[in-house]
Design an enzyme around this catalytic site. Structure first.
Site, PDB file in Angstrom:
ATOM      1  N   GLY A 271      13.723  13.350  12.520  1.00  0.00           N
ATOM      2  CA  GLY A 271      12.478  13.254  13.265  1.00  0.00           C
ATOM      3  C   GLY A 271      11.751  14.581  13.209  1.00  0.00           C
ATOM      4  CE  LYS A 272       5.259  13.631  13.108  1.00  0.00           C
ATOM      5  NZ  LYS A 272       3.903  13.441  13.651  1.00  0.00           N
ATOM      6  NE  ARG A 273      10.681  15.897  20.736  1.00  0.00           N
ATOM      7  CZ  ARG A 273      10.864  15.382  21.939  1.00  0.00           C
ATOM      8  NH1 ARG A 273      12.100  15.155  22.374  1.00  0.00           N
ATOM      9  NH2 ARG A 273       9.832  15.097  22.707  1.00  0.00           N
ATOM     10  CG  ASP A 274      15.914  15.904  14.432  1.00  0.00           C
ATOM     11  OD1 ASP A 274      16.546  16.473  15.328  1.00  0.00           O
ATOM     12  OD2 ASP A 274      15.571  14.712  14.486  1.00  0.00           O
ATOM     13  N   GLY A 275      13.028  19.029  12.196  1.00  0.00           N
ATOM     14  CA  GLY A 275      12.614  19.789  11.023  1.00  0.00           C
ATOM     15  C   GLY A 275      11.820  19.005  10.009  1.00  0.00           C
TER      16      GLY A 275
END
Length: 501
Positions: free
Chosen positions: A253-257
């Protein structure tokens, strides 16, 4: 008009929604679809699915096209170049969806949904209280109103059944009747849902193979029911493995890079390295090869190589790929790329043009990505090759000697630098730059005699102004004899000035 169904030419498409930046998941889908069509002499279509107007982000369409163009994923038909099935933006194709919606209504396979959100919520709550799944088809109106576009239009699932289908990657799949329910084809705002629009578009555009994320497997029974209602032969489904977060525990996801793909461009990653990296997140060539340029990947790509299990986003691996592709770059291409990351102030130096070619091998050895060049500049790591850097004269004293309790003063350093200058003058007669090994031969015997620590340390700092830099012989070979002598003399003068104060 519907395309000729006898035309067996492979047609793939990439159909993103303009809801933000492109990240690796979407780009990998585009890469595989592009490669499959390209390899088989088919067509790759770019289509924009913009029917969710609430989530649309201005500039996204241009961003999508820029991202694909950077990677060389050219399309045969698309919003910018048109084509025989234009337009290629869904919001401009509403008449087409209306045409097929009317066909389904006339066949008794679609109906207007008269319920408000409050009524639907009441139905859901009732099902929950009765401990049964909520199915819209259990509340289907007996006499639905005439569909005039002001209410949602739903597909009528006449006989819920088990659907079986073949996926080019996952093999035989199936879903039971519980997976099917009446679903919305056209929303009350007049825009079609994804479930409806993409099927009509694929029909018109002659798409033969759909490359898609695994999240669409659960929706496939809906698609098959609609294909059946419209008497359409489904295309080949090619379900791609998920891209996992760096720890491998969940989908990326976006929070994971999952950052904007164009950020990699800004950082100076090579196109071939990026394609190489993306290709291997869920595909392998069936042998031990790891390094592919774009053409080699295209030649090797095959659906049989697509894996079922997910692959992790490993940016350390991306850096490794980039380093390997840097090694393969020609000197001229490398120089052009480096030049785009060099500041204009550095380029304006009178010494720049004559020295940059000599510095390039050192830069190539040290960087993994071209943004490293900018970091080398900002840290002054490159400047000493082009101009002398300021430093404190105390830095000329070798700290290693001090740690060992050997007394070293500025007079010792000054005497050492004078001797080095004399050796340089006598040996070269102020010629132009010599080879690195020739400078080493000039200084090495004296360094052995006087002590390598004090000699090489003082020479390094005098030439570069830095305690950590390229070795002094390399610096001399880049800046030349005259400049090396001048920097040594400047260092001697600095010491004299400090001693006189």
């Amino acid at each position: 008009m519907k395309p000729d169904t006898n035309d067996k030419k492979i047609v793939t498409r990439f159909a993103p929604s303009p809801t933000g930046f492109m990240h690796v998941g979407g780009v990998r889908t585009a890469l595989y679809a592009w490669a499959f069509a390209k390899k088989h002499g088919g067509k790759f279509i770019l289509r924009i699915e913009d029917t969710d107007k609430e989530r649309e982000v201005d500039g996204s369409i241009e961003h999508i096209m820029e991202s694909l163009k950077w990677l060389g994923l050219s399309w045969s038909e698309g919003p910018d170049i048109g084509g025989p099935n234009a337009p290629y933006i869904q919001s401009q194709r509403l008449d087409t969806y209306k045409k097929y919606a009317d066909i389904l209504v006339e066949k008794g396979l679609a109906y207007a949904d008269p319920y408000t959100q409050e009524q639907l919520e009441s139905f859901r709550k009732q099902a929950e209280e009765e401990k049964r799944p909520f199915l819209y088809r259990n509340h289907r109106p007996e006499n639905p109103p005439t569909w005039d576009g002001s209410m949602p239009l739903r597909l009528k699932i006449s006989e819920p059944k088990t659907y079986k289908w073949n996926d080019a990657v996952r093999g035989e799949l199936e879903a039971g009747p519980e997976a099917l329910d009446d679903f919305i084809l056209v929303k009350s705002d007049g825009y079609p849902t994804y479930n409806f629009a993409h099927i009509i578009d694929d029909l018109y555009m002659g798409v033969t193979h759909i490359f898609r994320a695994d999240e669409f497997i659960s929706s496939t029974p809906k698609f098959l029911a609609l294909y059946e209602a419209l008497d359409i032969t489904p295309p080949v489904f090619v379900t791609l493995p998920p891209i996992m977060s760096p720890d491998g525990k969940k989908k990326l996801g976006k929070r994971d890079g999952a950052k904007d793909i164009l950020e990699y461009k800004k950082e100076g990653f090579l196109v071939d390295a990026m394609i190489n990296f993306l290709a291997f997140i869920g595909w392998n060539p069936g042998d031990d090869r790891e390094i592919f340029d774009s053409n080699e990947f295209l030649e090797a790509f095959d659906l049989k190589g697509i894996q079922r299990s997910g692959g992790k986003l490993n940016e350390e691996k991306l850096l490794w790929f980039n380093k390997e592709h840097l090694k393969k770059m020609s000197d001229s291409d490398f120089k052009i790329a480096v030049d785009s990351f060099i500041t204009e102030d550095l380029k304006k130096l009178s010494t720049y043009d004559e020295r940059i070619d000599k510095v390039l091998p050192l830069i190539k050895e040290r960087i993994s990505v071209f943004k490293d060049v900018a970091e080398m500049i900002s840290s002054q790591e490159l400047h000493y090759f082009f101009m002398q850097t300021e430093y404190n004269v105390q830095e000329l004293i070798c700290p290693e000697k001090l740690r060992k309790g050997i007394e070293v003063g500025l007079n010792d350093v000054k005497d050492t630098l004078r001797a080095l200058g004399d050796l340089l003058t006598a040996s070269t007669e102020k010629q132009a730059a010599l080879a690195q090994g020739e400078y080493k031969n000039i200084f090495w015997d004296y360094a052995d005699q006087r002590g390598r620590g004090i000699v090489l340390w003082a020479l390094r700092v005098a030439l570069s102004g830095r305690e950590k830099s390229a070795d002094p012989f390399t610096i001399c070979s880049v800046i030349g004899t005259n400049d090396a002598l001048q920097r040594i003399e400047n260092a001697i003068q600095k010491i004299s000035n400090q001693q006189s104060t």
